[in-house]
Scaffold this active site. Structure first.
Site, PDB file in Angstrom:
ATOM      1  N   GLY A   9       0.832  -1.206   0.000  1.00 21.63           N
ATOM      2  CA  GLY A   9       0.000   0.000   0.000  1.00 21.63           C
ATOM      3  C   GLY A   9       0.862   1.250   0.000  1.00 21.63           C
ATOM      4  O   GLY A   9       0.434   2.313   0.473  1.00 21.63           O
ATOM      5  N   GLY A  11       1.730   3.228  -2.304  1.00 20.31           N
ATOM      6  CA  GLY A  11       1.478   4.251  -3.315  1.00 20.31           C
ATOM      7  C   GLY A  11       0.675   5.432  -2.814  1.00 20.31           C
ATOM      8  O   GLY A  11       0.652   6.492  -3.462  1.00 20.31           O
ATOM      9  N   ASP A  56      -2.097  -7.564  -6.605  1.00 21.36           N
ATOM     10  CA  ASP A  56      -3.224  -7.686  -5.676  1.00 21.36           C
ATOM     11  C   ASP A  56      -2.822  -8.697  -4.609  1.00 21.36           C
ATOM     12  O   ASP A  56      -2.774  -9.903  -4.855  1.00 21.36           O
ATOM     13  CB  ASP A  56      -4.487  -8.157  -6.412  1.00 21.36           C
ATOM     14  CG  ASP A  56      -5.677  -8.253  -5.464  1.00 21.36           C
ATOM     15  OD1 ASP A  56      -5.473  -8.182  -4.224  1.00 21.36           O
ATOM     16  OD2 ASP A  56      -6.805  -8.402  -5.955  1.00 21.36           O
ATOM     17  N   SER A 133      -5.605  -1.051  13.295  1.00 24.08           N
ATOM     18  CA  SER A 133      -6.456   0.133  13.464  1.00 24.08           C
ATOM     19  C   SER A 133      -6.998   0.188  14.885  1.00 24.08           C
ATOM     20  O   SER A 133      -7.143  -0.847  15.546  1.00 24.08           O
ATOM     21  CB  SER A 133      -7.640   0.063  12.496  1.00 24.08           C
ATOM     22  OG  SER A 133      -8.584   1.063  12.789  1.00 24.08           O
ATOM     23  N   TYR A 143     -14.715  -4.679   9.555  1.00 22.06           N
ATOM     24  CA  TYR A 143     -13.387  -4.050   9.439  1.00 22.06           C
ATOM     25  C   TYR A 143     -12.624  -4.188  10.763  1.00 22.06           C
ATOM     26  O   TYR A 143     -11.477  -4.629  10.792  1.00 22.06           O
ATOM     27  CB  TYR A 143     -13.548  -2.581   9.043  1.00 22.06           C
ATOM     28  CG  TYR A 143     -12.253  -1.805   9.038  1.00 22.06           C
ATOM     29  CD1 TYR A 143     -11.289  -2.045   8.068  1.00 22.06           C
ATOM     30  CD2 TYR A 143     -11.992  -0.836  10.009  1.00 22.06           C
ATOM     31  CE1 TYR A 143     -10.095  -1.327   8.065  1.00 22.06           C
ATOM     32  CE2 TYR A 143     -10.809  -0.117  10.019  1.00 22.06           C
ATOM     33  CZ  TYR A 143      -9.864  -0.364   9.043  1.00 22.06           C
ATOM     34  OH  TYR A 143      -8.679   0.339   9.043  1.00 22.06           O
ATOM     35  N   LYS A 147      -9.155  -6.326  11.557  1.00 16.61           N
ATOM     36  CA  LYS A 147      -7.940  -5.738  12.121  1.00 16.61           C
ATOM     37  C   LYS A 147      -7.584  -6.426  13.447  1.00 16.61           C
ATOM     38  O   LYS A 147      -6.399  -6.614  13.762  1.00 16.61           O
ATOM     39  CB  LYS A 147      -8.113  -4.235  12.329  1.00 16.61           C
ATOM     40  CG  LYS A 147      -8.195  -3.434  11.020  1.00 16.61           C
ATOM     41  CD  LYS A 147      -6.958  -3.580  10.165  1.00 16.61           C
ATOM     42  CE  LYS A 147      -6.863  -2.517   9.069  1.00 16.61           C
ATOM     43  NZ  LYS A 147      -5.700  -2.718   8.180  1.00 16.61           N
TER      44      LYS A 147
HETATM   45  N1  LIG Z   1      -6.684   6.530   7.432  1.00 16.23           N
HETATM   46  C1  LIG Z   1      -7.087   6.098   8.621  1.00 16.23           C
HETATM   47  O1  LIG Z   1      -7.781   6.821   9.364  1.00 16.23           O
HETATM   48  C2  LIG Z   1      -6.681   4.729   9.118  1.00 16.23           C
HETATM   49  C3  LIG Z   1      -6.930   4.442  10.463  1.00 16.23           C
HETATM   50  C4  LIG Z   1      -6.568   3.204  10.961  1.00 16.23           C
HETATM   51  C5  LIG Z   1      -5.951   2.284  10.142  1.00 16.23           C
HETATM   52  N2  LIG Z   1      -5.742   2.572   8.828  1.00 16.23           N
HETATM   53  C6  LIG Z   1      -5.076   1.554   8.011  1.00 16.23           C
HETATM   54  O2  LIG Z   1      -3.912   2.098   7.454  1.00 16.23           O
HETATM   55  C7  LIG Z   1      -3.580   1.416   6.260  1.00 16.23           C
HETATM   56  C8  LIG Z   1      -3.297   2.433   5.161  1.00 16.23           C
HETATM   57  O3  LIG Z   1      -4.495   3.141   4.907  1.00 16.23           O
HETATM   58  P1  LIG Z   1      -4.538   4.644   4.402  1.00 16.23           P
HETATM   59  O4  LIG Z   1      -5.309   5.409   5.376  1.00 16.23           O
HETATM   60  O5  LIG Z   1      -3.207   5.120   3.997  1.00 16.23           O
HETATM   61  O6  LIG Z   1      -5.507   4.493   3.131  1.00 16.23           O
HETATM   62  P2  LIG Z   1      -5.200   4.379   1.581  1.00 16.23           P
HETATM   63  O7  LIG Z   1      -4.615   5.651   1.074  1.00 16.23           O
HETATM   64  O8  LIG Z   1      -6.471   3.901   0.976  1.00 16.23           O
HETATM   65  O9  LIG Z   1      -4.093   3.238   1.475  1.00 16.23           O
HETATM   66  C9  LIG Z   1      -4.378   1.860   1.349  1.00 16.23           C
HETATM   67  C10 LIG Z   1      -3.373   1.276   0.371  1.00 16.23           C
HETATM   68  O10 LIG Z   1      -3.518  -0.150   0.333  1.00 16.23           O
HETATM   69  C11 LIG Z   1      -3.437  -0.578  -1.008  1.00 16.23           C
HETATM   70  N3  LIG Z   1      -4.203  -1.822  -1.105  1.00 16.23           N
HETATM   71  C12 LIG Z   1      -5.471  -2.041  -0.710  1.00 16.23           C
HETATM   72  N4  LIG Z   1      -5.845  -3.302  -0.986  1.00 16.23           N
HETATM   73  C13 LIG Z   1      -4.774  -3.894  -1.586  1.00 16.23           C
HETATM   74  C14 LIG Z   1      -4.542  -5.177  -2.125  1.00 16.23           C
HETATM   75  N5  LIG Z   1      -5.494  -6.124  -2.133  1.00 16.23           N
HETATM   76  N6  LIG Z   1      -3.327  -5.445  -2.658  1.00 16.23           N
HETATM   77  C15 LIG Z   1      -2.357  -4.507  -2.686  1.00 16.23           C
HETATM   78  N7  LIG Z   1      -2.521  -3.261  -2.186  1.00 16.23           N
HETATM   79  C16 LIG Z   1      -3.724  -2.962  -1.648  1.00 16.23           C
HETATM   80  C17 LIG Z   1      -4.072   0.563  -1.819  1.00 16.23           C
HETATM   81  O11 LIG Z   1      -3.573   0.620  -3.148  1.00 16.23           O
HETATM   82  P3  LIG Z   1      -4.437   0.031  -4.372  1.00 16.23           P
HETATM   83  O12 LIG Z   1      -5.846   0.514  -4.188  1.00 16.23           O
HETATM   84  O13 LIG Z   1      -3.756   0.586  -5.574  1.00 16.23           O
HETATM   85  O14 LIG Z   1      -4.283  -1.438  -4.270  1.00 16.23           O
HETATM   86  C18 LIG Z   1      -3.601   1.785  -1.052  1.00 16.23           C
HETATM   87  O15 LIG Z   1      -2.356   2.269  -1.550  1.00 16.23           O
HETATM   88  C19 LIG Z   1      -4.761   0.479   5.972  1.00 16.23           C
HETATM   89  O16 LIG Z   1      -4.429  -0.824   6.401  1.00 16.23           O
HETATM   90  C20 LIG Z   1      -5.877   1.042   6.829  1.00 16.23           C
HETATM   91  O17 LIG Z   1      -6.814   0.052   7.195  1.00 16.23           O
HETATM   92  C21 LIG Z   1      -6.081   3.779   8.295  1.00 16.23           C
END
Ligand SMILES: NC(=O)c1ccc[n+]([C@@H]2O[C@H](COP(=O)([O-])OP(=O)(O)OC[C@H]3O[C@@H](n4cnc5c(N)ncnc54)[C@H](OP(=O)(O)O)[C@@H]3O)[C@@H](O)[C@H]2O)c1
Length: 239
Positions: A9, A11, A56, A133, A143, A147
């Site tokens: 993830g 990117g 993926d 999370s 979700y 986690k």
């Molecule tokens: N933002 C928050 O408030 C928050 C809070 C608690 C935990 N988190 C956790 O933090 C992590 C990062 O989230 P983020 O907030 O940075 O959101 P994000 O910008 O949506 O990042 C998620 C990343 O995971 C990649 N991804 C998702 N499914 C995938 C798959 N099957 N294979 C390969 N890559 C995959 C996505 O890229 P593609 O779509 O290109 O695959 C994306 O780059 C996640 O695990 C999320 O659950 C976030």
């Protein structure tokens, strides 16, 4: 010598900030995600130390195909890829789709890659950091449950890797703005509401989480394993 780091993830959002942190430290970083163009742009932004690999991670065939392109020695694996299913829908079929989907996106992505590369983790100094999370503790349906499953798995993983001098830890963020996670659901009033639930009066930024991941990946953190580091501005304690 720089370390070989894999950030899933990487990117967007938190993963992008994590990848930047390692690249800035002189490490060689592979970023993995499904969208080729998003990864390409991220790698271009972060510079020549960062290599994009589309995959993926919930697809076992795709993960098998990825392995040959990954470094033979992996010093740090950051399992950050994940997302939350927001699709509406009632009835048992929608329910099953939501629970299966969240499990695949958040658990299988981490478990599949880690198990596939575990023999490449550097003996004596390897690090696995997995992003869960606050939802794992405070609950958010499928979700949060997915986690929470990562927490149990990480305990098992830490016990398995420990004798080889490899640590496995969790970073559990609260609300983090500036990522794709919430889509357009994190509007101004929601941000204010969520900031008010913390003890520091603000929501998190991707760099807040990247700092925690970077520390747990450092040589100095070698005696920390099986832990869950909460990064939520005190939200978990409540007001
Ligand atoms: N933002 C928050 O408030 C928050 C809070 C608690 C935990 N988190 C956790 O933090 C992590 C990062 O989230 P983020 O907030 O940075 O959101 P994000 O910008 O949506 O990042 C998620 C990343 O995971 C990649 N991804 C998702 N499914 C995938 C798959 N099957 N294979 C390969 N890559 C995959 C996505 O890229 P593609 O779509 O290109 O695959 C994306 O780059 C996640 O695990 C999320 O659950 C976030």
């Amino acid at each position: 010598m720089g370390r070989n780091v894999v950030v899933t993830g990487g990117g967007t959002g938190i993963g992008l900030a994590v990848a930047r942190r390692f690249a800035d430290a002189g490490d060689d970083v592979v970023i993995v995600g499904r969208r080729r163009e998003v990864l390409r742009q991220a790698a271009e932004l972060l510079g020549p130390k960062v290599r994009p690999l589309p995959c993926d991670l919930a697809d076992p065939d795709a993960v098998e195909g990825l392995v040959d392109q990954l470094p033979r020695r992996i010093d740090v694996l950051v399992n950050n890829a994940g997302s939350r299913e927001v699709a509406a829908g009632a009835g048992p079929h929608a329910l099953v789709a939501r629970w299966r989907g969240d499990f695949e996106r958040n658990v299988l992505t981490a478990v599949l890659l880690t198990e596939t590369v575990r023999d490449r983790l550097t003996t004596g100094q390897g690090r696995v950091v997995t992003v869960s999370s606050i939802a794992a503790i405070r609950g958010a349906g499928s979700y949060g449950a997915s986690k929470a499953a990562l927490h149990a798995w990480n305990h098992f993983l830490a016990a398995q890797l420990g004798p080889s001098g490899i640590t496995a830890n969790i970073v559990a963020p609260g609300t983090v703005a500036g990522t794709e996670f919430f889509g357009d659901r994190l509007n101004e009033s929601e941000l204010v509401r969520r900031a008010g639930r913390t003890l520091v009066g603000r929501v998190g930024e991707p760099d807040d989480v990247a700092s925690a991941v970077f520390f747990l990946s450092s040589p100095e953190a070698g005696y920390i394993t099986g832990e869950i580091l909460h990064v939520n501005g005190g939200e978990i304690l409540g007001r």
